[in-house]
Write a protein that holds these residues in place. Structure first.
Motif, PDB file in Angstrom:
ATOM      1  N   ASP A  51       0.816  -1.202   0.000  1.00 51.29           N
ATOM      2  CA  ASP A  51       0.000   0.000   0.000  1.00 51.29           C
ATOM      3  C   ASP A  51       0.857   1.263   0.000  1.00 51.29           C
ATOM      4  O   ASP A  51       0.371   2.360  -0.271  1.00 51.29           O
ATOM      5  N   ARG A  52       2.172   1.124   0.287  1.00 49.82           N
ATOM      6  CA  ARG A  52       3.041   2.299   0.344  1.00 49.82           C
ATOM      7  C   ARG A  52       4.191   2.262  -0.660  1.00 49.82           C
ATOM      8  O   ARG A  52       4.929   3.240  -0.783  1.00 49.82           O
ATOM      9  N   MET A  53       4.366   1.169  -1.352  1.00 49.13           N
ATOM     10  CA  MET A  53       5.481   1.080  -2.278  1.00 49.13           C
ATOM     11  C   MET A  53       5.120   0.219  -3.475  1.00 49.13           C
ATOM     12  O   MET A  53       4.436  -0.805  -3.335  1.00 49.13           O
ATOM     13  N   ALA A  54       5.601   0.641  -4.654  1.00 45.89           N
ATOM     14  CA  ALA A  54       5.491  -0.147  -5.876  1.00 45.89           C
ATOM     15  C   ALA A  54       6.884  -0.255  -6.476  1.00 45.89           C
ATOM     16  O   ALA A  54       7.635   0.719  -6.487  1.00 45.89           O
ATOM     17  N   TYR A  55       7.220  -1.420  -6.973  1.00 46.07           N
ATOM     18  CA  TYR A  55       8.584  -1.623  -7.458  1.00 46.07           C
ATOM     19  C   TYR A  55       8.604  -2.485  -8.722  1.00 46.07           C
ATOM     20  O   TYR A  55       7.697  -3.292  -8.961  1.00 46.07           O
ATOM     21  N   LEU A  56       9.646  -2.299  -9.505  1.00 44.08           N
ATOM     22  CA  LEU A  56       9.930  -3.141 -10.656  1.00 44.08           C
ATOM     23  C   LEU A  56      11.443  -3.154 -10.865  1.00 44.08           C
ATOM     24  O   LEU A  56      12.090  -2.100 -10.874  1.00 44.08           O
ATOM     25  N   VAL A  57      12.000  -4.342 -11.022  1.00 47.65           N
ATOM     26  CA  VAL A  57      13.415  -4.513 -11.335  1.00 47.65           C
ATOM     27  C   VAL A  57      13.500  -5.503 -12.485  1.00 47.65           C
ATOM     28  O   VAL A  57      12.878  -6.580 -12.429  1.00 47.65           O
ATOM     29  N   SER A  58      14.230  -5.146 -13.521  1.00 49.26           N
ATOM     30  CA  SER A  58      14.340  -6.044 -14.663  1.00 49.26           C
ATOM     31  C   SER A  58      15.761  -6.048 -15.194  1.00 49.26           C
ATOM     32  O   SER A  58      16.505  -5.066 -15.059  1.00 49.26           O
ATOM     33  N   GLY A  59      16.135  -7.154 -15.787  1.00 47.59           N
ATOM     34  CA  GLY A  59      17.428  -7.282 -16.451  1.00 47.59           C
ATOM     35  C   GLY A  59      17.235  -8.006 -17.770  1.00 47.59           C
ATOM     36  O   GLY A  59      16.353  -8.867 -17.891  1.00 47.59           O
ATOM     37  N   SER A  60      18.038  -7.659 -18.756  1.00 41.27           N
ATOM     38  CA  SER A  60      17.866  -8.276 -20.067  1.00 41.27           C
ATOM     39  C   SER A  60      19.189  -8.411 -20.794  1.00 41.27           C
ATOM     40  O   SER A  60      20.166  -7.706 -20.490  1.00 41.27           O
ATOM     41  N   GLN A  61      19.195  -9.329 -21.749  1.00 37.85           N
ATOM     42  CA  GLN A  61      20.349  -9.575 -22.611  1.00 37.85           C
ATOM     43  C   GLN A  61      19.850  -9.776 -24.026  1.00 37.85           C
ATOM     44  O   GLN A  61      18.842 -10.452 -24.258  1.00 37.85           O
ATOM     45  N   PHE A  62      20.552  -9.168 -24.982  1.00 37.46           N
ATOM     46  CA  PHE A  62      20.186  -9.289 -26.400  1.00 37.46           C
ATOM     47  C   PHE A  62      21.456  -9.552 -27.205  1.00 37.46           C
ATOM     48  O   PHE A  62      22.479  -8.898 -26.996  1.00 37.46           O
ATOM     49  N   HIS A  63      21.394 -10.513 -28.109  1.00 44.30           N
ATOM     50  CA  HIS A  63      22.534 -10.798 -28.987  1.00 44.30           C
ATOM     51  C   HIS A  63      22.038 -11.005 -30.406  1.00 44.30           C
ATOM     52  O   HIS A  63      21.050 -11.712 -30.631  1.00 44.30           O
ATOM     53  N   GLN A  64      22.719 -10.380 -31.341  1.00 43.52           N
ATOM     54  CA  GLN A  64      22.393 -10.556 -32.750  1.00 43.52           C
ATOM     55  C   GLN A  64      23.683 -10.563 -33.561  1.00 43.52           C
ATOM     56  O   GLN A  64      24.537  -9.686 -33.406  1.00 43.52           O
ATOM     57  N   LYS A  65      23.835 -11.559 -34.389  1.00 41.88           N
ATOM     58  CA  LYS A  65      24.952 -11.614 -35.316  1.00 41.88           C
ATOM     59  C   LYS A  65      24.442 -11.154 -36.671  1.00 41.88           C
ATOM     60  O   LYS A  65      23.441 -11.667 -37.181  1.00 41.88           O
ATOM     61  N   GLY A  66      25.103 -10.169 -37.242  1.00 42.52           N
ATOM     62  CA  GLY A  66      24.626  -9.564 -38.475  1.00 42.52           C
ATOM     63  C   GLY A  66      24.925 -10.380 -39.713  1.00 42.52           C
ATOM     64  O   GLY A  66      25.672 -11.366 -39.682  1.00 42.52           O
ATOM     65  N   THR A  67      24.351  -9.964 -40.824  1.00 46.85           N
ATOM     66  CA  THR A  67      24.585 -10.645 -42.094  1.00 46.85           C
ATOM     67  C   THR A  67      25.943 -10.265 -42.687  1.00 46.85           C
ATOM     68  O   THR A  67      26.467 -10.987 -43.526  1.00 46.85           O
ATOM     69  N   GLU A  68      26.506  -9.142 -42.267  1.00 51.31           N
ATOM     70  CA  GLU A  68      27.836  -8.777 -42.710  1.00 51.31           C
ATOM     71  C   GLU A  68      28.869  -9.607 -41.949  1.00 51.31           C
ATOM     72  O   GLU A  68      28.749  -9.790 -40.741  1.00 51.31           O
ATOM     73  N   VAL A  69      29.874 -10.086 -42.639  1.00 50.01           N
ATOM     74  CA  VAL A  69      30.935 -10.832 -41.978  1.00 50.01           C
ATOM     75  C   VAL A  69      31.618  -9.936 -40.937  1.00 50.01           C
ATOM     76  O   VAL A  69      32.009  -8.806 -41.230  1.00 50.01           O
ATOM     77  N   GLY A  70      31.728 -10.432 -39.719  1.00 50.78           N
ATOM     78  CA  GLY A  70      32.372  -9.682 -38.646  1.00 50.78           C
ATOM     79  C   GLY A  70      31.453  -8.788 -37.852  1.00 50.78           C
ATOM     80  O   GLY A  70      31.869  -8.195 -36.857  1.00 50.78           O
TER      81      GLY A  70
END
Length: 997
Positions: free
Chosen positions: A322-341
């Protein structure tokens, strides 16, 4: 005394009775549409502050006096009052009158969409969450009428997303919208650095009534990003999401239109470009006993990756008391492109905490920390003729007769191919160029509520980043000849802001509702850049800068700062929930402008008439809502360099290397804000509780444009920043939606957006009616939009196979196609092509459906009237330019001969070639399936046997599945006048799983 004692005893017994009469009440709340639980519905004991909210199963439990009544409410649904007792089952029905979502459109409290006098577009979380692209802004394409989004590159981690609202608003200053994240002015880069699953909604502010409160920053509209947070009085929950898939090129078919080695060899012979003797000598060792090529190498498969991995994982903890609202999040993203390297890694940690220690005080903190790392292919787009570089975007024209392996041994050429180019993997390993970015975007606030409806709020926020580039070229790299290279560059930049507001809402009589807001804001924007390099390193293990030759040391730095100080106010008036008026006023001061004109005032007024709420509309049941809007106001643009108004000097070297100072920029103390005036009128509503529509017309006029005006070189300067000229954009926005099917077990709806924008230059500078922009193929002409200017190709002369061009008339601003010539002269033949630089039409449509937990969302986007010069075709459709060393597209085989006089291409054997003219100016209009999502939410009853897992979602997401276009190049979506060697947009296929605990 006796009476007092009796009263005390009676009160004590009454209190004890009331306590004893408290009973435990429980129940469930479900939706009348689909029967699913309503999560987060408020359940309150009528007349008290006692209450709770439903959990993920729609269940609630609380203590209530016997015989009490419970009030159950949820946004967008009709509230219900029920009697407490037993196991209560409450079914809430949708209420079209309360479906308006609360959105933030400026400073102060959030407001319902249906009560805003301005025209805004709102994109909800489901459209941007689980975004298959590294850029969340890419998912906005086609979602809001008037918002034009183009992604110009498929490179992993590339932020090449172009966004404008209602056209290009300036010819010299920035046309980029203002990005705001939870009230803090930011950038598109900061938005794209976020985890898409942290975003609650994106609101697009398009007109004066909604943007003028931002004053000088809002000339090009505002994109307001609201992030998710915890809710007060809500159960704790954990959500884990994972996606895994792969990406490939969106348009691989383009490469398959190139010739194979046999077709190319025969083409050279049949067209007369070469002789059999000459080709056999040139390609000895690569031809079989019949004199035909032995091999047919698809070089684009070697210089590009067509199926590369992509992953995203994130976890979110949220809840509240009733006195506090919270959110904690963590994320990871990986993408290998179509260009070599090429690859891109991104990590996020986000924390949002809101607390109310007292009824009159609340405060909180919201922060997003991000880190990204990427490498790019630095040689992408280079000419295939350079032996020291990979050919990147032009790899498809490499000669297929050659091989990437030694024909005698069968082993791949690890370093260099016989025709001179290096193996792209070898180049990527030996010339790494790594970019790292550390970012922080966040704010902290305190809100004091000393009396009812009065809020005094102070916010401090920041958007800062540290950017580092680290480049190496090892001495052992074959092209280095034993001499390595090292370069480092760093950028530290921030935008700090402090905003203080006071807001008071009150009623006069019963029907007059008034809100008054006043505020002050200060902002400082600062950046500091430093780079250093050296060459001559001789050992791969000793690559520090100081290990290069001292004579090669190089370094430079730059710094830039600007400040803004603003005062603003807004008044909102509502009469009987029928008539709404608002007015805003803002004064901005900026250090970017001349000392005579640093301040400017911007304002707006707007009105909304909710016609359906009138008494005379009560009998008209088929009209659920009907709103009429009109507003007018001004905004400003400060999108120029920080020191454009100042006289600047630069160090230089004169006789005998003597040091000196030279003027590099003239002073302009009258430089001031670019101004815009915007008028908007529209109507919106819902009919038969099935059809939604929103139509608006706008006129946007820019004056005092910030442009770099050319000056005679005799003045000592080539140009000076000045307020000149005018530009007009006007057009129409249309949004339409229909609920085709509505049932508790299934649904199907269709939504579409459309924008037509007409651009016109109304004034230039120095009395000119036209101005040609050198090397851009466009010109500014008063009374016209920005259009392409270049020679107009007239086709092939059937008589002799020679290419022809139309002669320009006396007025080059008028397209003339009367007389042809076979003599090419760019200067003499250049004229108005009649094609607009900026597409006048864009929009999108979506189909959404579901049945018992299974759902499908398909989002399409389109752009019409888009034209672009395909510079690549100058090479792959022009054999006399590249000779018999490079590949060509199959269609060049349709060349002129006496037997084929109506051919598409000229007589190649006569030495003719195509020039830089309108045959390269292609219609790049397109329709693209931007996103496709298919998913399944497991029924709650399947999880009822346990208490840990409360929700399971399985999904498949795809991006850029197909494109319909007449454009022959790699990608029609590139936002440029000329495209050359770009990495085309990519296609993603991702499987996802979401678990809620």
């Amino acid at each position: 005394m006796e009476k007092r004692l009796m009263t005390l005893l009676a009160g004590t017994f009454l209190y004890a009775g009331s306590v004893m009469a408290q009973t435990n009440v429980s129940g469930t709340v479900t939706s009348g549409d689909d029967g699913e639980p309503v999560v987060g519905a408020a359940v309150k004991v009528e007349g008290t502050n006692t209450g709770t909210v439903t959990d993920v199963n729609g269940h609630f439990q609380l203590n209530a006096p016997a015989g009490a009544k419970l009030v159950v409410t949820y946004l967008g649904m009709k509230s219900q009052t029920v009697k407490a007792g037993g196991n209560i089952k409450v079914v809430l029905q949708n209420d079209s009158k309360t479906l308006d979502e609360l959105v933030v459109v400026g400073y102060g409290s959030a407001r319902k969409l249906g009560t805003i006098t301005g025209t805004v577009g709102n994109v909800k979380a489901e459209k941007v969450n689980n975004a298959p692209s590294s850029s969340v802004l890419d998912n906005l394409q086609g979602q809001v009428a008037g918002l034009n989004v183009l992604t110009s590159s498929g490179e992993a981690g590339d932020n090449a997303v172009s966004i404008n609202i209602h056209g290009i608003g300036s010819l010299g200053a920035s046309s980029t919208p203002l990005y705001v994240i939870d009230g803090i002015p930011s950038t598109s880069t900061a938005v794209m650095a976020m985890n898409p699953n942290d975003i609650k909604s994106v609101t697009v502010l398009k007109d004066a009534s909604s943007t003028s409160i931002y004053g000088s920053q809002a000339a090009n509209g505002v994109i307001y990003v609201t992030t998710k947070g915890g809710d007060y009085n809500s159960k704790a929950s954990i959500t884990f999401r994972t996606q895994y898939g792969w990406n490939t090129l969106a348009n691989k078919g383009f490469y398959e239109d190139m010739m194979n080695s046999t077709d190319l060899y025969n083409f050279w012979l049949n067209s007369g470009l070469s002789t059999e003797k000459s080709l056999q000598k040139k390609y000895a060792g690569y031809l079989d006993e019949n004199g035909l090529p032995k091999y047919s190498t698809k070089w684009y498969n070697i210089f590009q990756n067509f199926n590369t991995p992509q992953t995203q994982n994130d976890v979110t903890f949220q809840g509240g008391s009733d006195r506090m609202a919270y959110l904690v999040s963590g994320s990871q993203f990986h993408q290998k492109g179509t260009e070599v390297g090429n690859y891109y890694d991104k990590f996020n940690l986000r924390t949002k905490i809101d607390t109310k220690p007292f009824k009159w005080l609340s405060f909180g903190i919201n922060s997003n920390v991000s880190y990204s790392k990427q490498t790019s292919n630095p040689n992408w787009g280079n000419s295939s003729g350079s032996a020291n570089y990979t050919s990147g975007g032009l790899s498809y024209i490499l000669n297929p007769i050659y091989t990437d392996f030694d024909p005698e041994t069968g082993e791949t050429y690890e370093q260099r191919y016989p025709f001179g180019l290096y193996n792209p993997n070898y180049v990527a390993e030996n010339t790494p160029d790594i970019y790292s970015r550390y970012g922080l975007n966040g704010n902290a606030y305190i809100d004091i509520n000393p009396i009812r409806n009065l809020h005094i709020k102070s916010v401090v926020g920041t958007d800062l980043y540290f950017y580092r580039e680290n480049y190496l070229r090892y001495p052992s790299y074959a092209s280095s000849n034993g001499s390595g290279a090292r370069a480092k560059a760093t950028t530290y930049a921030y935008s700090h802001i402090n905003t203080n507001t006071i807001e008071y809402s009150f009623d006069v009589a019963q029907d007059h509702h008034i809100t008054v807001l006043g505020g002050e804001e200060g902002r400082i924007i600062d950046s500091d850049y430093y780079t250093a390099s050296s060459t001559g390193q001789y050992d791969d293990r000793l690559m520090n800068l100081q290990n290069g030759r001292q004579s090669s040391y190089s370094m430079s730095e730059s710094a830039s700062t600007s400040k803004f100080l603003s005062f603003f106010g807004r008044v909102d008036y509502n009469y009987g929930d029928r008539y709404f008026l608002d007015a805003s006023l803002r004064n901005d001061a900026s250090s970017r402008f001349g000392k005579n004109h640093r301040n400017a005032t911007f304002w707006s007024v707007g009105g909304l008439w909710k016609i359906k709420n009138e008494a005379f509309m009560a009998p008209v049941k088929w009209v659920n809502s009907l709103d009429f809007k009109v507003n007018y106001g001004t905004q400003g643009n400060a999108g120029i360099g920080n020191y454009a108004s100042l006289a600047l000097v630069s160090p230089t070297t004169f006789y005998n290397e003597g040091a000196a100072l030279a003027f590099s920029q003239p002073e302009n103390n009258n430089l001031t804000w670019e101004k815009q005036k915007t008028f908007t009128i529209g109507v919106a509503g819902r009919l038969w509780d099935r059809f939604n529509f929103d139509v608006s017309y706008y006129v946007r006029k820019t004056s005092d444009m910030l442009m770099s005006v050319p000056y005679p070189y005799t003045t000592g300067f080539s140009s000076v920043a000045t307020n000149v000229g005018g530009l007009q954009n006007k057009g129409i926005d249309l949004t339409f939606g229909v609920d085709i099917l509505k049932h508790k077990d299934y649904y199907l709806n269709f939504n579409t957006t459309f924008n037509y924008n007409s651009q016109k230059i109304t004034e230039l500078f120095q009395g000119r009616n036209r101005y040609v922009i050198a090397n851009t193929l466009v010109a500014y002409v008063v009374g016209s939009p920005v259009e392409y200017y270049l020679p107009i190709y007239a086709g092939v002369d059937p008589a002799d196979g020679a290419p022809m061009w139309y002669k320009a008339g006396d007025d080059v601003d008028k397209t003339t196609k009367k007389e042809t010539t076979k003599v090419f002269s760019e200067a003499a033949l250049t004229q108005n092509s009649g094609k607009k630089r900026f597409a006048p039409v864009n929009g999108g449509f979506s189909i959404n459906g579901g049945w018992k937990g299974i759902y499908l969302n398909a989002d399409f986007s389109y752009t019409l009237g888009k034209y672009m010069v395909n510079n690549d075709a100058f090479f792959y459709d022009n054999p006399n330019v590249v000779g018999t060393s490079y590949n060509q597209r199959k269609d060049v085989q349709d060349f002129w001969t006496a037997e084929n006089p109506n051919a598409k291409y000229p007589a190649w054997g006569k030495g003719y070639q195509l020039e830089f003219d309108t045959h390269l100016l292609e219609n790049a209009s397109f329709l693209r399936l931007k996103n496709l999502v298919i998913g399944y939410n497991l029924p709650k009853k399947w999880l009822a046997f346990q208490n840990v897992l409360h929700g399971v979602n399985i999904s498949f997401t795809a991006r850029n599945l197909f494109t319909i276009t007449n454009y022959t190049g790699i990608d029609p979506e590139v936002d440029s006048n000329v495209t050359y060697g770009v990495a085309g947009n990519t296609k993603q296929y991702l499987f996802g799983l979401s678990l809620t605990f």
